[in-house]
Design an enzyme around this catalytic site. Structure first.
Site, PDB file in Angstrom:
ATOM      1  N   SER A 145       0.684  -0.896   0.397  1.00 45.40           N
ATOM      2  CA  SER A 145      -0.188   0.158  -0.462  1.00 45.40           C
ATOM      3  C   SER A 145       0.438   1.280  -0.377  1.00 45.40           C
ATOM      4  O   SER A 145       2.148   1.109   0.318  1.00 45.40           O
ATOM      5  CB  SER A 145      -0.623  -0.203   1.433  1.00 45.40           C
ATOM      6  OG  SER A 145      -1.344   1.331   2.015  1.00 45.40           O
ATOM      7  N   TYR A 158      -1.702  -0.358  10.204  1.00 44.69           N
ATOM      8  CA  TYR A 158      -1.699  -1.740   9.001  1.00 44.69           C
ATOM      9  C   TYR A 158      -0.373  -0.568   8.373  1.00 44.69           C
ATOM     10  O   TYR A 158      -0.265  -1.547   7.695  1.00 44.69           O
ATOM     11  CB  TYR A 158      -3.679  -0.949   8.808  1.00 44.69           C
ATOM     12  CG  TYR A 158      -3.497  -0.949   6.647  1.00 44.69           C
ATOM     13  CD1 TYR A 158      -3.748  -2.416   6.078  1.00 44.69           C
ATOM     14  CD2 TYR A 158      -2.878   0.655   5.772  1.00 44.69           C
ATOM     15  CE1 TYR A 158      -3.991  -2.380   5.135  1.00 44.69           C
ATOM     16  CE2 TYR A 158      -3.718  -0.458   4.554  1.00 44.69           C
ATOM     17  CZ  TYR A 158      -3.557  -1.266   4.004  1.00 44.69           C
ATOM     18  OH  TYR A 158      -4.319  -1.395   3.179  1.00 44.69           O
TER      19      TYR A 158
HETATM   20  P1  NAP Z   1     -11.680  -5.468  -1.292  1.00 47.94           P
HETATM   21  O1  NAP Z   1     -12.162  -5.360  -2.521  1.00 47.94           O
HETATM   22  O2  NAP Z   1     -12.894  -5.130  -0.404  1.00 47.94           O
HETATM   23  O3  NAP Z   1     -12.003  -7.019  -1.458  1.00 47.94           O
HETATM   24  C1  NAP Z   1     -11.379  -7.651  -0.101  1.00 47.94           C
HETATM   25  C2  NAP Z   1     -10.631  -9.321  -0.709  1.00 47.94           C
HETATM   26  O4  NAP Z   1     -10.386 -10.282   0.460  1.00 47.94           O
HETATM   27  C3  NAP Z   1     -13.027  -9.938  -1.444  1.00 47.94           C
HETATM   28  O5  NAP Z   1     -12.961 -10.605  -1.644  1.00 47.94           O
HETATM   29  C4  NAP Z   1     -12.631 -10.853   0.667  1.00 47.94           C
HETATM   30  O6  NAP Z   1     -13.966 -11.755  -0.087  1.00 47.94           O
HETATM   31  C5  NAP Z   1     -11.210 -10.848   0.655  1.00 47.94           C
HETATM   32  N1  NAP Z   1     -10.501 -11.514   2.144  1.00 47.94           N
HETATM   33  C6  NAP Z   1     -10.891 -10.381   3.143  1.00 47.94           C
HETATM   34  N2  NAP Z   1     -10.615 -11.681   4.039  1.00 47.94           N
HETATM   35  C7  NAP Z   1      -9.674 -12.203   3.674  1.00 47.94           C
HETATM   36  C8  NAP Z   1      -9.267 -13.241   4.808  1.00 47.94           C
HETATM   37  N3  NAP Z   1      -8.962 -13.097   5.993  1.00 47.94           N
HETATM   38  N4  NAP Z   1      -8.657 -13.800   3.580  1.00 47.94           N
HETATM   39  C9  NAP Z   1      -8.758 -14.622   2.160  1.00 47.94           C
HETATM   40  N5  NAP Z   1      -9.719 -13.209   1.999  1.00 47.94           N
HETATM   41  C10 NAP Z   1      -9.645 -12.291   2.964  1.00 47.94           C
HETATM   42  O7  NAP Z   1     -10.770  -4.917  -0.922  1.00 47.94           O
HETATM   43  P2  NAP Z   1      -9.221  -4.223  -1.896  1.00 47.94           P
HETATM   44  O8  NAP Z   1      -9.314  -2.914  -1.591  1.00 47.94           O
HETATM   45  O9  NAP Z   1      -8.841  -4.941  -3.573  1.00 47.94           O
HETATM   46  O10 NAP Z   1      -8.027  -4.962  -1.725  1.00 47.94           O
HETATM   47  C11 NAP Z   1      -6.735  -5.910  -1.654  1.00 47.94           C
HETATM   48  C12 NAP Z   1      -5.605  -6.000  -1.325  1.00 47.94           C
HETATM   49  O11 NAP Z   1      -5.210  -4.493  -1.415  1.00 47.94           O
HETATM   50  C13 NAP Z   1      -5.239  -5.397   0.706  1.00 47.94           C
HETATM   51  O12 NAP Z   1      -3.912  -6.269   0.593  1.00 47.94           O
HETATM   52  C14 NAP Z   1      -5.378  -4.407   0.831  1.00 47.94           C
HETATM   53  O13 NAP Z   1      -4.777  -4.114   1.675  1.00 47.94           O
HETATM   54  C15 NAP Z   1      -4.561  -3.795  -0.445  1.00 47.94           C
HETATM   55  N6  NAP Z   1      -4.395  -1.933  -0.745  1.00 47.94           N
HETATM   56  C16 NAP Z   1      -6.453  -1.921  -0.836  1.00 47.94           C
HETATM   57  C17 NAP Z   1      -6.013  -0.164  -1.140  1.00 47.94           C
HETATM   58  C18 NAP Z   1      -7.383   0.825  -1.598  1.00 47.94           C
HETATM   59  O14 NAP Z   1      -7.781   1.679  -1.259  1.00 47.94           O
HETATM   60  N7  NAP Z   1      -8.744   0.112  -1.489  1.00 47.94           N
HETATM   61  C19 NAP Z   1      -5.021   0.580  -1.090  1.00 47.94           C
HETATM   62  C20 NAP Z   1      -3.689   0.319  -0.737  1.00 47.94           C
HETATM   63  C21 NAP Z   1      -3.548  -1.244  -0.786  1.00 47.94           C
HETATM   64  P3  NAP Z   1     -14.179 -12.606   1.580  1.00 47.94           P
HETATM   65  O15 NAP Z   1     -14.849 -11.585   2.251  1.00 47.94           O
HETATM   66  O16 NAP Z   1     -15.454 -14.054   0.711  1.00 47.94           O
HETATM   67  O17 NAP Z   1     -13.043 -13.266   2.564  1.00 47.94           O
END
Ligand code: NAP
Length: 253
Positions: A145, A158
């Site tokens: 991130s 985080y």
């Molecule tokens: P998201 O849209 O909320 O999707 C999260 C996904 O992870 C869902 O498929 C969820 O499905 C699954 N999940 C959640 N907890 C889990 C666990 N303990 N084990 C396995 N699967 C799990 O999230 P996102 O924004 O795409 O984030 C993905 C990654 O990007 C993360 O590492 C986050 O830190 C990083 N990131 C995101 C952002 C942002 O702005 N969005 C910025 C920087 C970094 P279920 O509910 O079925 O488990």
């Protein structure tokens, strides 16, 4: 995505936390580029729905429920992938939790443990299980991130776990060389369920857009494109690196 190539034909890719958001878009991108993709997340229903969506796009996909901090489910993810496809070429470690907005010094030990377990330790343990099955031109990408570089007050611990992934990328790039490249993507702010508490607040969102040189938030497809590049042979001489995909938000020199 009309002009995407086929860089992953014949490759097998595991993407954790991939039933929506960034992980789903990575699975979609790798799948459209020819990979057999193994998707997973905690809830069977979400896995089933995501499998159907990807299949409807002509992607070869296999879905396995896996909470990344559950040892048995991690082992099953790896074992069932190898049973079905015989090998692993790509691992994208994408799962994370962000359970608190507390200051680091006000964060309970159980929450510190959860952040470490899901955001860092589970990635290591998954790779321990995957390592014997990785091909000799394989690739790992961690999803970190932008907060790794300057953890914000409301996402302090985080951010620190995401900083740890930058170090893990360096350490494993040496340890897993020369057969496996290990790289990292550091996304900026992307409107997903995970980031909803930030991006759905209009004034916060506008502020983030203004701070980015490109004057917009990121998309899940932006993150997928960068991840696919690092995982592909186009990046065959790149290892131990973090690619910041944040529209020009401040990160590092
Ligand atoms: P998201 O849209 O909320 O999707 C999260 C996904 O992870 C869902 O498929 C969820 O499905 C699954 N999940 C959640 N907890 C889990 C666990 N303990 N084990 C396995 N699967 C799990 O999230 P996102 O924004 O795409 O984030 C993905 C990654 O990007 C993360 O590492 C986050 O830190 C990083 N990131 C995101 C952002 C942002 O702005 N969005 C910025 C920087 C970094 P279920 O509910 O079925 O488990």
């Amino acid at each position: 995505m009309e002009k995407i190539g086929k860089r992953f034909t014949g490759k097998v890719a595991i993407i954790t936390a991939s039933t929506q958001g960034i992980g789903f878009s990575i699975a979609e991108r790798l799948g459209l580029e020819g990979a057999s993709v193994v998707i997973s997340s905690r809830k069977q229903k979400n896995v089933d729905e995501a499998v159907e969506k990807l299949k409807s796009k002509g992607i070869e996909v296999f879905g396995v429920p896996c909470h990344v901090s559950n040892a048995q489910q991690r082992k099953n993810l790896i074992d069932s992938t190898v049973k079905k496809y015989g090998k692993i070429d790509v691992v994208i470690s994408n799962a994370a939790a962000n359970p608190t907005v507390n200051a680091i010094l006000d964060t309970q030990e159980s929450v510190l443990d959860k952040l470490w377990d899901i955001n860092v330790k589970a990635s290591i343990l998954l790779l321990q299980d995957a390592a014997p099955h990785l091909t000799n031109r394989s690739s790992v990408v961690f999803i970190s991130s932008i907060t790794a570089f300057q953890p914000p007050a409301s996402m302090g611990m985080y951010g620190v776990t995401k900083t740890a992934l930058l170090g893990l990328t360096k350490a494993l790039s040496t340890e897993m060389a020369p057969n496996t490249r290990v790289n990292c993507v550091a996304p900026g702010f992307v409107p997903t369920r995970f980031a909803d508490f930030i991006t759905s607040n209009e004034s916060v969102r506008k502020d983030l857009e203004e701070k980015a040189a490109l004057k917009r938030l990121g998309t899940t497809e932006d993150m997928a494109a960068a991840t696919a590049f690092l995982a592909s042979d186009d990046a065959s001489y790149i290892t131990g690196e973090t690619l910041v995909v944040a529209g020009g938000l401040p990160s590092r020199l």
